[in-house]
Design an enzyme around this catalytic site. Structure first.
Site, PDB file in Angstrom:
ATOM      1  N   TRP A  73       0.774  -1.107   0.042  1.00 17.07           N
ATOM      2  CA  TRP A  73       0.021   0.123   0.074  1.00 17.07           C
ATOM      3  C   TRP A  73       0.713   1.169   0.305  1.00 17.07           C
ATOM      4  O   TRP A  73       1.792   1.388   0.952  1.00 17.07           O
ATOM      5  CB  TRP A  73      -0.690   0.362   1.353  1.00 17.07           C
ATOM      6  CG  TRP A  73      -2.421   1.085   0.969  1.00 17.07           C
ATOM      7  CD1 TRP A  73      -3.387   0.741   0.640  1.00 17.07           C
ATOM      8  CD2 TRP A  73      -2.213   2.243   2.018  1.00 17.07           C
ATOM      9  NE1 TRP A  73      -3.808   2.075   0.730  1.00 17.07           N
ATOM     10  CE2 TRP A  73      -2.625   2.965   1.430  1.00 17.07           C
ATOM     11  CE3 TRP A  73      -0.951   2.969   2.587  1.00 17.07           C
ATOM     12  CZ2 TRP A  73      -3.627   4.145   2.325  1.00 17.07           C
ATOM     13  CZ3 TRP A  73      -1.139   4.336   2.791  1.00 17.07           C
ATOM     14  CH2 TRP A  73      -2.198   5.007   2.581  1.00 17.07           C
ATOM     15  N   GLU A 492     -16.874   4.724   1.021  1.00 21.41           N
ATOM     16  CA  GLU A 492     -15.274   4.358   0.952  1.00 21.41           C
ATOM     17  C   GLU A 492     -15.595   2.809   0.067  1.00 21.41           C
ATOM     18  O   GLU A 492     -14.555   2.761  -0.075  1.00 21.41           O
ATOM     19  CB  GLU A 492     -15.128   3.475   2.449  1.00 21.41           C
ATOM     20  CG  GLU A 492     -15.615   2.620   3.466  1.00 21.41           C
ATOM     21  CD  GLU A 492     -15.366   2.255   4.065  1.00 21.41           C
ATOM     22  OE1 GLU A 492     -14.026   2.300   4.323  1.00 21.41           O
ATOM     23  OE2 GLU A 492     -15.797   2.170   5.288  1.00 21.41           O
ATOM     24  N   HIS A 508     -29.148  24.785   8.911  1.00 23.02           N
ATOM     25  CA  HIS A 508     -27.468  25.884   8.855  1.00 23.02           C
ATOM     26  C   HIS A 508     -26.855  25.325   7.871  1.00 23.02           C
ATOM     27  O   HIS A 508     -26.257  26.321   8.343  1.00 23.02           O
ATOM     28  CB  HIS A 508     -27.066  25.265  10.206  1.00 23.02           C
ATOM     29  CG  HIS A 508     -28.260  25.199  11.493  1.00 23.02           C
ATOM     30  ND1 HIS A 508     -28.442  26.870  11.678  1.00 23.02           N
ATOM     31  CD2 HIS A 508     -28.621  24.992  12.277  1.00 23.02           C
ATOM     32  CE1 HIS A 508     -28.958  26.661  13.028  1.00 23.02           C
ATOM     33  NE2 HIS A 508     -29.250  25.099  13.193  1.00 23.02           N
TER      34      HIS A 508
END
Ligand code: F6R
Length: 606
Positions: A73, A492, A508
Site C-alpha cells: 500500500w 468508501e 444551517h
C-alpha cells in the site's frame, strides 16, 4: 499498511508465500512481490494484485525453501515496478521487505549515495537493503540516529545477522522488516511499531503481519515486541531485543480458525462478515465480569474519560458518548485519534483513555496511547486482534471477539464495538444483566436483517441509487452517529459521495444541497421521531427523495427500510441494512467491496 510474509522450512516456500499474500492482500494491494533463496537469490515483483501476478510472473515456480513476500500500500513513492518490494542491494544478493515508514530515510539515502550506492526506486524501504550491504562491507555507519541506538551487546552469530542488526539500529520510524541473502539459510526479522508475528509449524517457521497467512499450517504463534530481532534458520528461532539483549518469548495459541479466515460460500468477505453479525454481537458480550467491574469503578472515579478511535471505530466511540450520557448520565469525550494531541494537556493520572481499534495496530490510536502513557493516564484497550500492539498496551483489555475481519471495511467489528459501548453504559448503572438480555433479544432481529430477503430488497434500492452522485443521511442522537457510520460505509466502498448531518443542522447549511430527487436517508427512533420527521419534511419540501429507516412507514417517506425499534441498541440494528446497501452499490458499480481503492485495512502510518 503493507502485508509481509516469510517462510523457512522443509516445504517449497513460493506456494506458501502466494497463499499467504492472498490472505494479506487486505493490508495493501497495489503491487506484490516475492524473493527466495535457493543457492542464489531470485526476486519477482510487479504492479497489480496477487491473482494477476501469480500467473504472469509464475510466482509459484520460484524454487527455494526460504522466501519472503510483500503486498504493498504505497506511502513513499508511486505505484511502480521499482517501488514494489522486495528491494535489493547493489549486488542483488540481499532482499528485504518492509512495512512501516523509515522517517530518516532521506538522510540515510543521501549518505549511501555519497558512498556509491545506486537506488532503483523512491521508497523509504530501499535504504534498508543498502544499509545491510554497507555493514557487510565493513562500513561502520553513522551512530546516534536510529531508534534502536541504545542497544546493549551484539549478535555475534554470523556476519549477515550482525550486519542486519547494525543496519536496523540506524533506522528511525516504524518497521517490520524481513531480510534474506544469497548463500544464507536464514530469515532475519525485526519489528518496531509495525506488526510482526511468528508461526511455528512442524515443517518450518513463518513470519507475517498477522496470523491469517499461516493458520492453515499452525496455530502456535509468538507475538513479537518492539525492537525484537529474530533469526530463523533450519534449526529454530533466536530472539534478541535491541534494547534488552537476549530475550525469550512465550508461545501462544491462536483461537481463530482457518474457516473463519476464509470466504467459504460467500462471494466476498464483506458479505460473509455482514452475515456473521447475529453471532458476533452476542460474542461481544463475553467479557470478564471482574474487568467490567474494574472499568466501571475507574470511570466512576476518573477525572475525565476519553474514547479515542479512527473511522468506524471513532463512530463507535461517538455512539458510546451518547449511550453513556443517555443510559448512565456519565459524560465522556469522543476524540478522533489523529486529533488527540490537542487534548493531551487535559490528561492526568486520574484520566481514563479508552483506545478503540479493530486491528489494534492503527498508528493514530497507538500514538494517542503513547500520549496517555506519558501522562500516566489509565488506558483501556478495545480491540479484535489478540497479540496486536493495542492488546498489549492497555491497563485493561476488552476483546471484541468478532473473529477475523478480512474485508477492508469494518462491518461486524463496528456492531461489536457499539455492543460493548452499550454494555459499559448499562454496567455503569448496575444494569449489566438487562443489557445482556436486550442483546439476546436482538439475535433474531439481526438474523432476519442479514437474511436473503432483506438483501433482495436492498439490491432493489441500490438499483435506484447506483447512478446518483450524492447521497445524504440525517439522524438525531444515536441515529446521528448511525448516519455518520452509514455514510462512511457507502462512500468508501461505492465511491458515491455520501455525507451525514445531524437532523437539526440541515437548516444551517446542508439543506442548500437538496434538490429534486436528491436521496436523503432519515434514521428514526421512537424517542426522537417528531423532530427528525420534521427534518424529513424540510427535505421533502425541497424535492428531496426521502428514504426512512425505522420500524414504521411514515407518509413523508418515499422509500422505507423496515427495521425493528430497539431503543438504545438501534445503532446496531440500523447500521446493518446500510452495510448491505453499501455492499450492493459496490457490486452494482462493478467494484470489489473487499478492497476499495486507496484504502488498507490496517493503517499503520500516522
Ligand atoms: C471503515 C474502516 C476504517 C477503520 C479505521 C480504524 O469501514 O474500516 O474507517 O474503522 O481505519 O481502524 P481500526 O479500528 O483498525 O483502528
Amino acid at each position: 499498511m503493507c502485508g509481509i510474509i516469510g517462510y523457512i522450512g522443509t516445504e517449497e516456500a513460493s506456494p506458501i508465500l502466494c497463499q499467504g499474500l492472498k490472505n494479506l492482500e487486505y493490508r495493501g494491494y497495489d503491487s506484490v512481490g516475492m524473493a527466495t533463496v535457493s543457492g542464489g537469490l531470485e526476486i519477482r515483483k510487479g504492479v497489480g494484485k496477487i491473482d494477476d501476478l501469480r500467473c504472469r510472473l509464475n510466482f509459484e515456480e520460484i524454487p527455494g525453501h526460504i522466501g519472503i513476500g510483500h503486498t504493498r500500500w504505497a506511502t513513499h513513492g508511486t505505484v511502480s515496478f521499482e517501488n514494489a518490494h522486495p528491494h535489493a542491494d547493489c549486488t542483488k544478493k540481499i532482499a528485504i521487505i518492509h512495512n512501516g515508514i523509515i522517517e530518516n530515510s532521506d538522510r540515510l539515502r543521501e549518505a549511501l549515495l555519497k558512498r556509491g550506492h545506486e537506488f532503483a526506486g523512491d521508497t523509504d524501504s530501499e535504504v534498508i537493503a543498502h544499509l545491510i550491504e554497507d555493514r557487510l562491507n565493513g562500513f561502520p555507519g553513522q551512530r546516534g540516529a536510529g531508534d534502536g541506538e541504545p542497544g546493549t551487546g551484539s549478535f555475534d552469530n554470523g556476519f549477515f545477522e550482525t550486519a542486519c542488526l547494525d543496519a536496523f539500529r540506524l533506522l528511525r520510524g516504524s518497521y517490520a522488516i524481513l531480510a534474506i541473502k544469497e548463500g544464507e539459510d536464514k530469515i532475519v526479522g525485526i519489528r518496531k511499531d509495525s506488526p510482526l508475528v511468528l508461526g511455528l509449524a512442524d515443517h518450518g517457521t513463518f513470519f507475517a503481519s498477522d496470523v491469517s497467512p499461516f493458520l492453515e499450517w499452525t496455530k502456535k504463534v509468538v507475538y513479537l515486541q518492539n525492537y525484537d530481532f529474530v533469526v530463523a534458520d533450519g534449526k529454530g528461532v533466536k530472539f534478541y531485543n535491541l534494547l534488552q539483549g537476549e530475550v525469550s518469548r512465550p508461545v501462544d495459541t491462536v483461537e481463530w480458525s482457518m474457516e473463519e479466515a476464509s470466504r467459504g460460500k460467500f462471494e466476498h468477505f464483506m458479505l460473509k462478515e455482514i452475515s456473521e453479525q447475529a453471532d458476533t454481537i452476542q460474542r461481544a458480550l463475553q467479557q470478564d465480569g471482574d474487568v467490567i467491574e474494574r472499568i466501571v469503578d475507574e470511570v466512576k472515579k476518573g477525572f475525565g474519560v476519553f474514547f479515542v478511535g479512527c473511522g468506524s471505530s471513532y463512530h463507535a466511540c461517538l455512539t458510546g458518548t451518547y449511550l453513556l450520557s443517555k443510559v448512565a448520565g456519565v459524560h465522556v469525550n469522543a476524540v478522533l485519534a489523529s486529533e488527540f494531541e490537542n487534548y493531551e494537556h487535559f490528561l492526568t493520572e486520574d484520566t481514563l483513555v479508552f483506545a478503540v481499534s479493530q486491528s489494534g495496530e492503527t498508528a493514530d490510536v497507538l500514538d494517542a496511547v503513547k500520549a496517555a502513557r506519558r501522562k500516566k493516564s489509565k488506558i483501556i484497550g478495545i480491540t479484535n486482534v489478540m497479540g496486536s500492539s493495542l492488546s498489549r498496551e492497555g491497563d485493561e483489555l476488552m476483546m471484541m471477539n468478532a473473529g477475523p475481519e478480512i474485508c477492508v471495511l469494518s462491518t461486524k467489528t463496528y456492531t461489536s464495538q457499539a455492543m460493548l459501548m452499550a454494555l459499559m453504559a448499562y454496567a455503569l448503572c448496575d444494569k449489566h444483566e438487562e443489557c445482556v438480555q436486550k442483546a439476546k433479544d436482538l439475535y433474531m432481529d439481526v438474523y432476519n436483517l442479514t437474511s436473503k430477503s432483506m438483501r433482495v430488497r436492498l439490491k432493489d434500492l441500490a438499483k435506484e441509487l447506483v447512478h446518483k452522485e450524492h447521497i445524504y443521511m440525517i439522524g438525531r442522537g444515536l441515529q446521528y452517529t448511525t448516519a455518520l457510520e452509514a455514510a462512511l460505509k457507502i462512500k468508501e466502498v461505492s465511491y458515491i459521495h455520501t455525507e451525514a448531518f445531524a437532523g437539526g443542522e440541515l437548516k444551517h447549511g446542508p439543506l442548500a444541497l437538496v434538490e429534486k430527487g436528491t436521496p436523503v436517508f432519515v434514521f428514526v427512533s421512537r424517542d426522537n421521531e417528531d423532530r427528525i420527521v420534521a427534518n424529513a419534511q424540510e427535505v421533502k419540501a425541497r424535492g428531496g427523495y426521502v428514504i426512512g429507516v425505522s420500524d414504521w412507514n411514515h407518509r413523508v417517506f418515499d422509500r422505507w427500510i423496515k427495521v425493528p425499534e430497539c431503543g438504545d441498541l438501534n445503532p446496531i440494528i440500523q447500521a446493518i441494512p446500510m452495510q448491505i446497501l453499501a455492499y450492493e452499490l459496490a457490486v452494482q458499480r462493478g467494484l470489489d467491496p473487499d478492497k476499495p481503492r486507496n484504502l488498507a485495512k490496517s493503517v499503520t502510518v500516522l
